[in-house]
Design a protein around this motif. Structure first.
Motif, PDB file in Angstrom:
ATOM      1  N   PRO A   1     -35.783  22.780  20.684  1.00  0.00           N
ATOM      2  CA  PRO A   1     -36.017  24.177  21.079  1.00  0.00           C
ATOM      3  C   PRO A   1     -37.305  24.399  21.862  1.00  0.00           C
ATOM      4  O   PRO A   1     -37.383  25.330  22.669  1.00  0.00           O
ATOM      5  N   GLU A   2     -38.319  23.548  21.628  1.00  0.00           N
ATOM      6  CA  GLU A   2     -39.589  23.732  22.347  1.00  0.00           C
ATOM      7  C   GLU A   2     -39.423  23.557  23.852  1.00  0.00           C
ATOM      8  O   GLU A   2     -40.258  24.028  24.629  1.00  0.00           O
ATOM      9  N   CYS A   3     -38.361  22.846  24.258  1.00  0.00           N
ATOM     10  CA  CYS A   3     -38.133  22.606  25.690  1.00  0.00           C
ATOM     11  C   CYS A   3     -37.272  23.685  26.348  1.00  0.00           C
ATOM     12  O   CYS A   3     -37.110  23.681  27.569  1.00  0.00           O
ATOM     13  N   MET A   4     -36.740  24.608  25.552  1.00  0.00           N
ATOM     14  CA  MET A   4     -35.820  25.587  26.107  1.00  0.00           C
ATOM     15  C   MET A   4     -36.493  26.527  27.100  1.00  0.00           C
ATOM     16  O   MET A   4     -35.826  27.121  27.948  1.00  0.00           O
ATOM     17  N   VAL A   5     -37.806  26.656  27.010  1.00  0.00           N
ATOM     18  CA  VAL A   5     -38.531  27.531  27.918  1.00  0.00           C
ATOM     19  C   VAL A   5     -38.399  27.081  29.378  1.00  0.00           C
ATOM     20  O   VAL A   5     -38.626  27.862  30.305  1.00  0.00           O
ATOM     21  N   HIS A   6     -37.987  25.824  29.604  1.00  0.00           N
ATOM     22  CA  HIS A   6     -37.889  25.281  30.962  1.00  0.00           C
ATOM     23  C   HIS A   6     -36.465  25.314  31.524  1.00  0.00           C
ATOM     24  O   HIS A   6     -36.237  24.847  32.643  1.00  0.00           O
ATOM     25  N   VAL A   7     -35.527  25.850  30.776  1.00  0.00           N
ATOM     26  CA  VAL A   7     -34.131  25.816  31.219  1.00  0.00           C
ATOM     27  C   VAL A   7     -33.929  26.595  32.510  1.00  0.00           C
ATOM     28  O   VAL A   7     -33.187  26.157  33.401  1.00  0.00           O
ATOM     29  N   ASP A   8     -34.587  27.743  32.646  1.00  0.00           N
ATOM     30  CA  ASP A   8     -34.429  28.519  33.883  1.00  0.00           C
ATOM     31  C   ASP A   8     -34.817  27.694  35.100  1.00  0.00           C
ATOM     32  O   ASP A   8     -34.134  27.736  36.133  1.00  0.00           O
TER      33      ASP A   8
ATOM     34  N   LYS B   1     -26.130  30.319  29.544  1.00  0.00           N
ATOM     35  CA  LYS B   1     -26.991  30.121  30.713  1.00  0.00           C
ATOM     36  C   LYS B   1     -26.581  28.870  31.488  1.00  0.00           C
ATOM     37  O   LYS B   1     -26.489  28.896  32.720  1.00  0.00           O
ATOM     38  N   VAL B   2     -26.321  27.775  30.786  1.00  0.00           N
ATOM     39  CA  VAL B   2     -25.977  26.513  31.446  1.00  0.00           C
ATOM     40  C   VAL B   2     -24.606  26.609  32.121  1.00  0.00           C
ATOM     41  O   VAL B   2     -24.445  26.284  33.303  1.00  0.00           O
TER      42      VAL B   2
END
Length: 370
Positions: A267-274, A307-308
């Motif tokens: 979850p810590e990496c989800m901020v970069h999905v956009d 989103k994906v």
């Protein structure tokens, strides 16, 4: 005749090619291994590994073990017989000067960068002893699979700041973002340059006569160059640092490798999905929820999946740790919520009856209409 562990190679190639092209024809793709009623061949005599290092480097012993597994379990749907031998996750660190520290369940790399001024630039070194050793292991793998339909995989060499963290040390790399930011950025440019040199050398060895190649992580098979890409260190990066330091090399990989999947770890990496979704050439995202978090079928992740899939990317989800019936239930719920397009599901080894229930559901309930 060569030993054929898999019977539906042609349709498997077609589905992988369609998935990476984002055509999503037929149905979601998935992997599972069904227990055979009768083993395909007599078991090969297996020898114990001498030590942790032998487990990583002994192609012959690993081949015998895999042969016995595939003799007992048939790779069905999009599963395929594959032969992976990784010198850890991130072996490019070894090619750039680290030394391996072998353990029974993992492999670590010794940090080697003490002074950026002396260490940079990082260069491709065809004479590096561990690089040559890894190529020799791959060459032996190719010899061993010659009389089978088993695929030798591109190993998990990894890229960008994950490699720098191995070469420099994770804590030191964090401090370097404040103290030596320009040196970090320069090192990442060097790593992006040498990555393709190492990748291409391996790809030219392992690519199949049919034009497809296999990648060690996540059961990937693609027409032409294929890779999982990642940045686990992204959990420690702000969006601004990720966009400045990591996105350029990811974009380059996706331009130069036609079939790519990004491994999003936790979850810590989800901020970069956009940001990731802006890479037009990126084909898919693999989601790892991480330890102590709900599994991939949990509705708490549905915002990520929207989103994906909404960005036109494929979505790779793992149900390996679930019992077969629970895994089927989770996958079936996702298909009913989002529709069948774009999904890649990974299931485990299982008995024939459990496997057949998943196969029947896929053929009857997961079909893409039109």
């Amino acid at each position: 005749m060569p030993i054929a562990y898999k019977s539906n190679w042609e349709e498997t190639r077609q589905r992988y090619a369609a998935w990476f092209k984002r055509d999503y024809t037929d149905r979601p793709i998935f992997t599972l291994y069904r227990q055979r009623e009768t083993p395909l061949h007599a078991p090969l005599a297996e020898e114990p590994f001498r030590d942790a290092e032998d487990r990583y480097i002994n192609a012959d012993k690993n081949f015998k073990h895999l042969s016995n597994v595939y003799a007992q379990y048939e790779p069905v749907a999009e599963a395929f017989p594959q032969f992976s031998m990784n010198l850890g996750a991130g072996s490019m660190a070894l090619y750039l000067g680290s030394q391996p520290v072998y353990a029974d369940d993992t492999l670590w790399y010794t940090p080697v960068i003490e002074d950026y001024a002396k260490a940079l630039p990082l260069r491709y070194d065809p004479e590096n002893a561990l690089w040559k050793r890894h190529l020799a292991i791959i060459d032996r793998q190719l010899e061993l699979v010659r009389d089978t339909d088993m695929r030798v995989c591109i190993p998990d060499i990894i890229e960008n700041i994950d490699i720098l963290a191995a070469l420099r040390g994770p804590q030191e790399t964090c401090f370097d973002l404040y103290d030596y930011y320009d040196d970090v950025k320069r090192a990442l440019g060097d790593i992006a340059d040498v990555y393709m040199r190492y990748y291409d050398a391996i790809y030219e060895r392992v690519k199949g006569d049919d034009g497809f190649c296999a990648y060690t992580a996540f059961n990937l098979l693609g027409p032409g160059k294929t890779a999982k890409i990642q940045c686990d260190f992204a959990a420690l990066l702000s969006p601004a640092h990720f966009d400045d330091l990591i996105m350029p090399s990811l974009r380059r990989q996706c331009r130069e490798i036609p079939n790519t999947l990004f491994h999003l770890d936790g979850p810590e990496c989800m901020v970069h999905v956009d940001s990731l979704m802006t890479i037009d050439e990126l084909d898919a995202l693999q989601w790892t929820p991480g330890a102590r978090n709900p599994g991939a079928g949990d509705e708490c992740w549905f915002g990520l999946y929207e989103k994906v899939l909404g960005a036109g990317k494929g979505l790779w989800l793992d149900f390996w740790d679930l019992p077969p019936d629970q895994a089927l239930q989770a996958a079936d719920h996702l298909v009913h919520v989002f529709g069948p397009k774009g999904f890649f599901f990974q299931f485990q080894y299982m008995d024939a009856a459990s496997a057949d229930r998943i196969l029947y559901t896929a053929e009857t309930a997961w079909r893409i209409s039109g």
